[in-house]
Enzyme design. Sequence first.
Site, PDB file in Angstrom:
ATOM      1  N   ASN A 195     -13.035  -3.277   2.565  1.00  0.00           N
ATOM      2  CA  ASN A 195     -14.061  -2.251   2.732  1.00  0.00           C
ATOM      3  C   ASN A 195     -14.938  -2.269   1.487  1.00  0.00           C
ATOM      4  O   ASN A 195     -14.424  -2.155   0.372  1.00  0.00           O
ATOM      5  CB  ASN A 195     -13.409  -0.869   2.896  1.00  0.00           C
ATOM      6  CG  ASN A 195     -12.491  -0.810   4.109  1.00  0.00           C
ATOM      7  OD1 ASN A 195     -12.826  -1.339   5.156  1.00  0.00           O
ATOM      8  ND2 ASN A 195     -11.333  -0.191   3.953  1.00  0.00           N
ATOM      9  N   GLY A 226     -15.740   2.887   3.874  1.00  0.00           N
ATOM     10  CA  GLY A 226     -14.425   3.471   3.646  1.00  0.00           C
ATOM     11  C   GLY A 226     -13.741   3.032   2.372  1.00  0.00           C
ATOM     12  O   GLY A 226     -12.538   3.258   2.203  1.00  0.00           O
ATOM     13  N   GLN A 227     -14.488   2.396   1.461  1.00  0.00           N
ATOM     14  CA  GLN A 227     -13.854   1.980   0.197  1.00  0.00           C
ATOM     15  C   GLN A 227     -13.580   3.204  -0.669  1.00  0.00           C
ATOM     16  O   GLN A 227     -14.483   3.992  -0.959  1.00  0.00           O
ATOM     17  CB  GLN A 227     -14.763   1.005  -0.562  1.00  0.00           C
ATOM     18  CG  GLN A 227     -14.094   0.458  -1.825  1.00  0.00           C
ATOM     19  CD  GLN A 227     -14.983  -0.523  -2.604  1.00  0.00           C
ATOM     20  OE1 GLN A 227     -16.175  -0.661  -2.305  1.00  0.00           O
ATOM     21  NE2 GLN A 227     -14.396  -1.171  -3.589  1.00  0.00           N
ATOM     22  N   ASP A 266       0.839  -1.195   0.000  1.00  0.00           N
ATOM     23  CA  ASP A 266       0.000   0.000   0.000  1.00  0.00           C
ATOM     24  C   ASP A 266       0.881   1.255   0.000  1.00  0.00           C
ATOM     25  O   ASP A 266       1.906   1.320   0.668  1.00  0.00           O
ATOM     26  CB  ASP A 266      -0.919  -0.004   1.232  1.00  0.00           C
ATOM     27  CG  ASP A 266      -2.088   0.940   1.080  1.00  0.00           C
ATOM     28  OD1 ASP A 266      -3.227   0.458   0.943  1.00  0.00           O
ATOM     29  OD2 ASP A 266      -1.867   2.172   1.101  1.00  0.00           O
ATOM     30  N   HIS A 323      -6.915  -5.780   2.424  1.00  0.00           N
ATOM     31  CA  HIS A 323      -5.764  -5.223   3.127  1.00  0.00           C
ATOM     32  C   HIS A 323      -5.191  -6.316   4.028  1.00  0.00           C
ATOM     33  O   HIS A 323      -5.920  -6.872   4.873  1.00  0.00           O
ATOM     34  CB  HIS A 323      -6.182  -4.054   4.016  1.00  0.00           C
ATOM     35  CG  HIS A 323      -6.801  -2.885   3.302  1.00  0.00           C
ATOM     36  ND1 HIS A 323      -6.099  -1.739   3.007  1.00  0.00           N
ATOM     37  CD2 HIS A 323      -8.053  -2.690   2.820  1.00  0.00           C
ATOM     38  CE1 HIS A 323      -6.904  -0.882   2.401  1.00  0.00           C
ATOM     39  NE2 HIS A 323      -8.099  -1.426   2.273  1.00  0.00           N
ATOM     40  N   HIS A 353     -10.304  -5.356  -3.108  1.00  0.00           N
ATOM     41  CA  HIS A 353      -8.959  -5.534  -2.549  1.00  0.00           C
ATOM     42  C   HIS A 353      -9.071  -5.897  -1.078  1.00  0.00           C
ATOM     43  O   HIS A 353      -9.987  -5.471  -0.373  1.00  0.00           O
ATOM     44  CB  HIS A 353      -8.107  -4.272  -2.733  1.00  0.00           C
ATOM     45  CG  HIS A 353      -8.750  -3.011  -2.240  1.00  0.00           C
ATOM     46  ND1 HIS A 353      -9.711  -2.357  -2.962  1.00  0.00           N
ATOM     47  CD2 HIS A 353      -8.571  -2.301  -1.102  1.00  0.00           C
ATOM     48  CE1 HIS A 353     -10.105  -1.282  -2.299  1.00  0.00           C
ATOM     49  NE2 HIS A 353      -9.442  -1.225  -1.150  1.00  0.00           N
TER      50      HIS A 353
END
Length: 112
Positions: A85, A91-92, A29, A100, A98
């Site tokens: 998310n 919170g996307q 990230d 995390h 994806h």
Amino acid sequence: MDCIFCKIVNGDIPSKKAYEDEKVLAFYDLEPQAPVHVLIIPKEHISCAAEINGENSAVVAHIFEVAAKVADELGLDGDFRVVTNSGIKAGQTVKHLHFHLLGGRDFTWPPG
Ligand code: 5GP
Ligand code: ZN
């Protein structure tokens, strides 16, 4: 399609890769929230977890297999969090599914 993660998959946007095979890509990230913060994505464009269905869910099982492998390779010793998310309220910010993979510090529960 104007999707930054599709562009990362096809190499138009560079990334620091942690793992890659024909189905998935794992890369670090850009704004890490933990000492280890890797994103694991299907190469196929799926917009979010709400779009997972019987046709495309096999890659999700594979992603969790890759998460365990990458976590082990990065020395997390079984202590890590995997988060996805789905949707704006969750919170996307990038509309390509994806996961995390976070580790290397303590986490609290429940999340904020
Ligand atoms: P979300 O907020 O959608 O759950 O997570 C998106 C993640 O993608 C964020 O943690 C953000 O830092 C990361 N990100 C956004 N753009 C890029 C990029 O171009 N490269 C990398 N490596 N990460 C990105
Ligand atoms: Zn995409």
